[in-house]
Write a protein that holds these residues in place. Sequence first.
Motif, short mmCIF file in Angstrom:
data_model
loop_
_atom_site.label_atom_id
_atom_site.label_comp_id
_atom_site.label_asym_id
_atom_site.label_seq_id
_atom_site.Cartn_x
_atom_site.Cartn_y
_atom_site.Cartn_z
N TYR A 75 0.84 -6.98 5.30
CA TYR A 75 0.53 -5.64 4.79
C TYR A 75 1.81 -4.80 4.85
O TYR A 75 2.37 -4.58 5.93
CB TYR A 75 -0.56 -4.97 5.63
N ILE A 129 0.85 -1.19 0.00
CA ILE A 129 0.00 0.00 0.00
C ILE A 129 0.89 1.24 0.00
O ILE A 129 1.82 1.35 0.80
CB ILE A 129 -0.93 0.01 1.23
N LYS A 142 -10.95 -6.06 6.34
CA LYS A 142 -10.51 -7.25 5.62
C LYS A 142 -9.44 -8.03 6.35
O LYS A 142 -9.13 -9.17 5.97
CB LYS A 142 -9.98 -6.86 4.24
N VAL A 143 -8.83 -7.44 7.41
CA VAL A 143 -7.71 -8.08 8.06
C VAL A 143 -8.13 -9.35 8.80
O VAL A 143 -7.31 -10.25 9.03
CB VAL A 143 -7.03 -7.07 9.02
N ILE A 171 -8.89 -1.75 5.22
CA ILE A 171 -7.90 -2.73 5.71
C ILE A 171 -8.37 -3.37 7.01
O ILE A 171 -8.27 -4.59 7.20
CB ILE A 171 -6.54 -2.02 5.91
N GLU A 197 -9.65 4.23 3.48
CA GLU A 197 -8.73 3.17 3.06
C GLU A 197 -8.27 2.33 4.24
O GLU A 197 -8.18 1.10 4.15
CB GLU A 197 -7.51 3.79 2.36
#
Length: 559
Positions: free
Chosen positions: A123, A93, A110-111, A107, A103
């Motif tokens: 990441y 990223i 979805k982590v 994250i 944003e």
Amino acid sequence: MGYQALYRVWRPQSFIDVVGQGHVTKTLQNALVQQKISHAYLFSGPRGTGKTSAAKILAKAVNCEKGPAAEPCNECPSCTGITDGSIPDVIEIDAASNNGVEEIRDIRDKVKYAPNAVKFKVYIVDEVHMLSIGAFNALLKTLEEPPRHVIFILATTEPHKIPLTIISRCQRFDFKRIGSKEIVGRMKQITLETDVPCSDQAMNIIARAAEGGMRDALSLLDQAISFSEGEVTEEDALTVTGAVSQAFLTKIAQAIHEQDVGKALDLLERLLSLGKDPSRFLEDMIFYFRDMLLYKTAPGLSEALERVWIDEDFKNLADALPPEGLYSMIESFNNTQQEIKWTNHPRVFIEVALVKLCHKASASPGEGYYQELLQKITSLENQVQELKEKGISISAEAKTASQPKPQRTAKKQFKAPVGKINVILKEATKQDLHAVKGQWGQMLELLVKQQMKSSVALLNDAEPVAASSDAFVVKFKYDIHCQMAMENSRFVEALGSIIQQTIGKRLAMVGVPEDQWVKIREDFLSLQSNDMPDTKQEEDPFIAEARKLVGDELLEIKD
């Protein structure tokens, strides 16, 4: 594209390929072997020193099918997939373009999902200091307690802009600038494997121009290869980097030593006509005389020389110049380098510096001067002895007076920028000053946390005395403290960032010693009173006495 830049082709794929960062790679390798992988890392350091490369190697090492091992195999599907970017579980990223709260929330949502193709979801957040305050706050809890299958690797070139709450949740690794010898070693390996002839002097010039960045060095090497016709020569490297050849620097140094002002100015004219950067020229001259000083005073430290090769011309000039002359040249060029930052005519300042140095060289006593002085003293002693033998006495005072007294060199005093201070005083308000004073203690605490205790010590006896909407004046008790603080660019930059963090806007700091501040302020007040036609020129004696007792800041006059 059929062609890729050298720094992309030769990006390190294993920890052993990461140059100049042994303290980082060894720690990470030991953690991999002992299976002590942290959930979050912070890689900080100058550009082009291997932060993102080390992050990708670490991502491969933790997910390698043949692990845990100190190095990734780079052969299994996990390693090859991470290298070519085909595995979606390793996410890179760019925080510079994805710095918003949304944003980071994406994250965070979805982590929690498990990785699809490898063991760990990694990441890699590059330039993490570009995130907004809201984005940092959204990242806090997830960064502190992520799922067991997630690793965060944050990379930045400006760690002082990252909140301490984020830094405390990471294992921090500071990448250092890579030495010139290590950069040259890497370039030799690349040129040998690519069959590109390149001279050692050209590689040394490129390595020094890179200033500790491997990526910058490989980019310059790539550019020099394209510019050259077959072999990369010293002239090719000088043209690409904008540096000045040692032979040219030696000619200017010889002109200064020979007190030839015309020759020195002519050489400067030729140099600037070639499009060389004046600031870069001054930097090369400073390092040239620095290396000459080391060569004269510590010949055994030849490995510490950064910018010169020891040839015959260099040796002869080093033998002819005394150490005192080298001190003066380094100081003069350094002062000129500081002065040209605030002018649109750097050439004028460089010409003045060369003329001054030529005149100093003519005025400085050399070895012949001392020999002549010794002969005169010997002659006087013989005459005194003859007079004593003839019975004529001579007073000790006359004898002492015949000997030349050593001249004392005046210590250079720091000169405050009066013009800038007057501009601030014209726009200064009490509200701005109270805002700075109210946050002064917190600013000092943040400087201590950024490991700048030595700089904070300079501010112990300093205080803000005036502030406007875009700048403020700090009064120092001692001249030397003011000079050390204002000449430390890293300290001024860190203080500016802290002011922006605490107050909400960036203010420029101007330092002034206490004795100069009193004079500057009095001149400013008298000038203001003269500009006002209705202002009385003579002040009431009672008000004047009260002003002496309590000062202008606490004095309030009411009709």
